[in-house]
Design a protein around this motif. Structure first.
Motif: not given
Length: 278
Positions: A2-3, A29-35, A49-51
């Motif tokens: 996701k970008t 608002s969206e840093i961690f999403v499963a897989d 930045i991201g997760g």
């Protein structure tokens, strides 16, 4: 993957700006999403930045066509801090165990980075920050015990905290990236006050360790034209060079700060006297 992308902005833009528009420009608002690998590019200093939160399997960082030509780290360096359960990071075939609060500097030229969790019931959460790089420096794993601690504040001013410097010249070499973690003591809620600005770099604050019912008010804008963004757990705010950056929560919290710019001098900041804030 996701970008998202955020463009640079002029300080005059926030005059009269709606709450939603302010959030659209500066809140991630969206840093961690499963897989999933979630990445946001800020055109300020071209910081990403991201997760990465691997649950059912591994997450691989090789390319990000929306941001770069070729491999993601061909012309970039990467900082990582794990804020979740135990996991591993594989860097070009070499596997490193990563406990909670462990960090890592990954150099320019790295071809493949793989993120894994040890236990899917308690997945690792790898927070990522990346800036352009002009040289290759050694890969370094940095536990929180190896990070440089800097106690600051006091209970009397509600800002007793410890600033841990992970990617910093005193700990490991980098080109443009500085990365660290600030943990507030129980009963303390203010960070970075008195506040400051950075004329030669930009910064991103990522807030976590917050309970679902708590919120944080992140203050930004020019000193004479301040605004605020309300932040929930595991959200980030992009801070342009012309903006102050400070926060106050309804309870204590932790945040990761990432800076990118033309130098890696942590002390390079322009203080803003409290009595000038409007």
């Amino acid at each position: 993957m996701k970008t998202d992308k955020r463009h640079a902005s002029h300080p005059d833009m926030i005059v009269g700006m709606s709450t939603q528009k302010l959030r659209d420009l500066y809140l991630v608002s969206e840093i961690f999403v499963a897989d999933e690998l979630c990445l946001t590019l800020s055109h300020i200093e071209r910081m990403v930045i991201g997760g990465a939160m691997p649950v059912a399997g591994e997450i691989v960082l090789e390319e990000a066509p929306a941001f770069t030509l070729g491999r993601f780290l061909d012309q970039r360096e990467l900082g990582v801090i794990n804020i979740g359960g135990a996991g591993t990071i594989e860097v070009d075939g070499e596997v490193h165990a990563m406990s909670t609060r462990d960090g890592m500097y990954v150099p320019r030229g790295t071809q493949r980075v793989v993120f894994r969790s040890t236990d899917s019931a308690q997945p690792a959460k790898f927070y990522l920050a990346s800036t352009p790089a002009h040289a290759v420096h050694p890969l370094v794993k940095i536990s929180i015990d190896q990070a440089k601690p800097n106690p600051m504040g006091s209970p009397a001013t509600s800002n007793e905290r410890v600033i841990y410097q992970y990617i910093n010249p005193d700990v490991c070499k980098s080109c443009n990236l500085l990365l660290g973690l600030t943990a507030l003591k129980e009963g303390s809620v203010w960070n970075t006050m008195p506040c400051h600005r950075h004329e030669r770099r930009s910064e991103v604050y990522f807030y976590f360790d917050m309970k679902p019912e708590t919120r944080l008010f992140h203050f930004m804008g020019e000193p004479h034209e301040t605004r605020h963004v309300v932040v929930s757990n595991e959200q980030a705010v992009i801070s342009p060079p012309w903006s102050i950056h400070s926060g106050c929560g309804t309870a204590n919290y932790t945040f990761i700060w990432a800076m990118g710019g033309e130098n890696v001098d942590y002390r390079d900041m322009a203080p803003v006297p409290v009595d000038t804030l409007r």
